[in-house]
Design a protein around this motif. Structure first.
Motif, short mmCIF file in Angstrom:
data_model
loop_
_atom_site.label_atom_id
_atom_site.label_comp_id
_atom_site.label_asym_id
_atom_site.label_seq_id
_atom_site.Cartn_x
_atom_site.Cartn_y
_atom_site.Cartn_z
N ARG A 56 1.16 -1.17 0.24
CA ARG A 56 -0.07 0.06 0.53
C ARG A 56 0.88 1.21 -0.49
O ARG A 56 1.72 1.23 0.99
CB ARG A 56 -0.78 0.11 1.32
CG ARG A 56 -1.82 1.02 0.94
CD ARG A 56 -3.21 0.93 2.36
NE ARG A 56 -2.49 0.81 3.64
CZ ARG A 56 -2.11 2.12 4.38
NH1 ARG A 56 -2.50 3.42 3.55
NH2 ARG A 56 -1.15 2.22 5.33
N ALA A 57 0.86 2.29 -1.02
CA ALA A 57 1.19 3.83 -0.74
C ALA A 57 1.17 3.35 0.44
O ALA A 57 0.20 3.60 1.92
CB ALA A 57 -0.06 4.46 -1.57
N GLY A 58 2.49 4.54 1.46
CA GLY A 58 2.84 5.28 2.52
C GLY A 58 3.70 4.23 2.88
O GLY A 58 3.86 4.62 4.16
N ALA A 59 3.12 2.78 2.77
CA ALA A 59 4.00 1.75 4.11
C ALA A 59 5.06 0.45 3.60
O ALA A 59 5.52 1.32 2.63
CB ALA A 59 2.84 0.85 4.20
N ALA A 60 5.78 1.05 5.10
CA ALA A 60 7.15 0.35 4.28
C ALA A 60 7.11 -0.96 4.17
O ALA A 60 8.15 -1.13 3.41
CB ALA A 60 8.19 0.28 5.77
N GLN A 61 6.00 -1.89 4.21
CA GLN A 61 5.64 -3.14 3.99
C GLN A 61 4.33 -3.71 3.97
O GLN A 61 3.46 -3.39 4.31
CB GLN A 61 7.08 -4.27 4.23
CG GLN A 61 6.40 -4.34 6.53
CD GLN A 61 7.10 -5.51 6.72
OE1 GLN A 61 8.34 -5.56 6.45
NE2 GLN A 61 6.60 -6.20 7.89
N GLY A 62 3.81 -4.75 3.13
CA GLY A 62 3.13 -5.18 3.18
C GLY A 62 2.98 -6.76 3.93
O GLY A 62 3.68 -7.27 3.18
N GLU A 63 1.88 -7.30 4.88
CA GLU A 63 1.92 -8.32 5.33
C GLU A 63 0.37 -9.19 4.76
O GLU A 63 -0.83 -8.49 4.86
CB GLU A 63 2.37 -8.42 6.69
CG GLU A 63 1.99 -9.41 6.94
CD GLU A 63 2.63 -9.49 8.76
OE1 GLU A 63 2.28 -10.69 9.77
OE2 GLU A 63 2.82 -8.48 8.90
N VAL A 64 0.20 -10.96 4.25
CA VAL A 64 -0.72 -11.36 4.41
C VAL A 64 -0.30 -12.51 5.33
O VAL A 64 0.56 -13.12 5.09
CB VAL A 64 -1.27 -11.50 3.39
CG1 VAL A 64 -3.03 -12.50 2.57
CG2 VAL A 64 -1.78 -10.68 2.04
N THR A 65 -1.31 -13.35 6.12
CA THR A 65 -1.28 -14.27 7.02
C THR A 65 -2.88 -14.94 6.41
O THR A 65 -3.55 -14.52 6.29
CB THR A 65 -1.80 -14.32 8.25
OG1 THR A 65 0.03 -13.15 8.51
CG2 THR A 65 -1.29 -15.46 9.26
#
Length: 547
Positions: A56-65
């Motif tokens: 996502r724009a502006g986030a350092a990383q994305g995560e899915v569980t």
């Protein structure tokens, strides 16, 4: 079964937690609301290849569980064990995507690779849609699908194929070894003949060498030994001492005992002299040899040493080396018979494979007819009674799965040519073909979560209702996730989520909301009438939901 999906900072989703249920789960929402984002995120955590930019724009990383329940005997357990991971009743997959493109994955809190995720996904989730190239639209998987429908035991054919391959490999190895031995046949026969003619014995080389050195030394010293023997003999010391003894004995009577001591010493000397002469005589006998014997000893010694150098072995090892050569020669002489035996084994194994593959082909042909009939029965309620589905079997290259090629073909109108699913059927037709196929093929495939991405696109009215009914039937005893724009399909869901897009502070996000009965009624009504929900739309929605 997919029990939970948690998404953090992926695409348009800030934070989202979903708890899915068994049965038919439907996701609805306006076009562009972000329904496909959920599938992108689920595909990401399962290791599928998809969008490159997911954070996502502006986030350092994305995560899915993603959390799955694993029943005993679930195929995912075998994948976990092969990867060295401990299987349990719960499987937790987590994957992180950094803004620099790095992806990191965990399975039950243990680091793992994308390959393991993809192997697990094949047992956990099956996606179907108009652009489905992983499942039913891929002809490479049609044979396995037909076998699953037929309940075919392909293990017999795999075992027969393995036996035939093993027999062919053994024959090829024996033929190669025989060809190699035949290439050195002249050498083997010559070497064995040469060694048999010489017949060297262990220790013989050392014995011959000692005998040769002795004879060579004897030739140099025998002349001196002979002179010494002559000096000790009757014409030498022995004669002189004998004369002295006679002379002293004649004078002893008149010497009044003065010669007794000398005579005794001389007697002893004569005795010692005799022993010396005997010893020298024996030495002469020992040193006596036939000059031709030295030639014979040297000739054999040099022959033994020459063979040892020629074959690169010690002289004492020539006998064992000869035995090895004889063994190889015997193998060569018996090779033809062994090749015949192995060829017989190949013929027998290939006949066994042929019988097993033929039986499997018969099973597939019978099952293909049943599948075609079952698909025809499913197509009629989907308003495709004029379409024709056919499972085509053709001869393929023999292998561990038999020698059949299998492809699902369709003709959408009477008299029209048949062809592959993804080339002949239009969008709406393709969706219904896929659904009919899955209804027939999903029997006995418990444990997977089936996802249908807008499989009802291009259909409506009674046809959409038929699609919804088929999905509901397919969801009995299974878990189905459906992304849909059809109110008839949405009304058949046991669990309903709405996906919506919101703009706040210049930031666009998507949310997913589980709907209760009232909210669900409004959502189905919206799907029927559009943004302005009328009472008539609610009544129509109520009728759909109560059917």
């Amino acid at each position: 079964m997919l029990r939970a999906l948690e998404i953090r900072d992926m695409l348009l989703i800030d934070r989202l937690e979903l708890a899915f249920q068994p049965g038919l789960n439907v996701l609805t929402g306006e076009t562009g609301a972000g329904k496909s984002i959920l599938l992108d995120c689920l595909g990401f955590v399962l290791g599928w290849r998809g969008r490159a930019e997911l954070v996502r724009a502006g986030a350092a990383q994305g995560e899915v569980t993603a959390v799955f329940d694993l029943a005993p005997g679930h195929p995912a357990r075998a994948v976990l064990e092969e990867a060295g991971l401990e299987p349990g009743e719960e499987l937790i997959l987590r994957r992180v995507n950094s803004t620099d493109g790095r992806k990191t994955a965990w399975v039950n809190d243990r680091r793992t690779s994308g390959e393991v995720l993809r192997a697990l996904s094949d047992t956990l989730v099956e996606l179907h849609g108009q652009h489905d190239d992983r499942g039913l639209l891929n002809p490479r998987g049609h044979r396995a699908l037909l076998d699953a429908f037929a309940g075919s035991d392909t293990g017999v054919v795999r075992a027969a194929w393995g036996a035939a391959q093993g027999a062919r490999k053994a024959l090829a190895a024996a033929e190669a070894a025989l060809a190699e031995m035949r290439a050195e046949e002249d050498y083997l026969r010559h070497a064995v003949g040469e060694l048999d003619a010489l017949d060297p014995q262990p220790g013989e080389e050392a014995e011959l060498d000692a005998r040769r050195r002795l004879m060579q030394g004897a030739a140099r010293i025998r002349e001196d030994v002979a002179r010494a023997f002559q000096a000790l003999g009757p014409e030498g010391a022995e004669g002189l001492m004998g004369d002295a003894a006679r002379w002293l004995d004649g004078a002893a009577d008149k010497a009044e005992g003065a010669l007794d001591e000398a005579i005794g010493a001389l007697g002893r000397a004569i005795t010692e002299l005799g022993e010396a002469a005997q010893g020298v005589e024996r030495a002469l006998d020992t040193l006596s040899f036939d000059p031709h014997e030295l030639e014979r000893v040297e000739e054999r010694l040099f022959a033994i040493r020459g063979l040892a150098r020629k074959h690169g072995v010690q002289a004492d090892d020539l006998g064992g080396f000869a035995d090895d050569l004889r063994t190889r020669l015997q193998a060569l002489d018996g090779g033809a018979a062994n090749i015949g035996t192995l060829r017989g084994a190949v013929d027998k194994a290939e006949a066994g494979y042929d019988a097993a593959a033929t039986a499997l082909s018969e099973t597939r042909r019978e099952a293909a007819g049943r599948l075609d009939t079952a698909i025809a029965a499913e197509l009629a309620p989907l308003k495709m009674e004029r379409a024709h589905f056919e499972t085509v079997l053709s001869a393929g290259e023999a292998g561990p799965e038999g020698r059949d090629q299998v492809e699902f073909t369709v003709a959408t109108n009477p008299g029209a040519p048949s062809g592959p699913l993804n080339r002949i059927a239009s969008g709406g037709e393709l969706s219904r073909f896929l659904l009919a196929l899955k209804v027939c093929l999903a029997r006995g495939q418990a444990g997977q979560t089936l996802i249908f991405d807008e499989i009802d696109r291009g259909v409506g009215g009674a046809t959409a209702d038929a699609v919804g009914r088929r999905l509901a039937r397919l969801a009995e005893g299974a878990q189905i996730l459906v992304v849909t724009h059809s109110p008839q399909v949405a009304a058949r869901g046991a669990h309903h989520w709405r996906v919506a897009k919101h703009v706040s502070g210049g930031m666009t996000t998507s949310t997913v909301t589980a709907l209760d009965e009232t909210a669900r009624l409004d959502e189905v009504a919206r799907m029927l009438s559009g943004e302005n929900i009328t009472e008539a739309a609610r009544e129509a929605a109520r009728a759909l939901l109560s059917d």
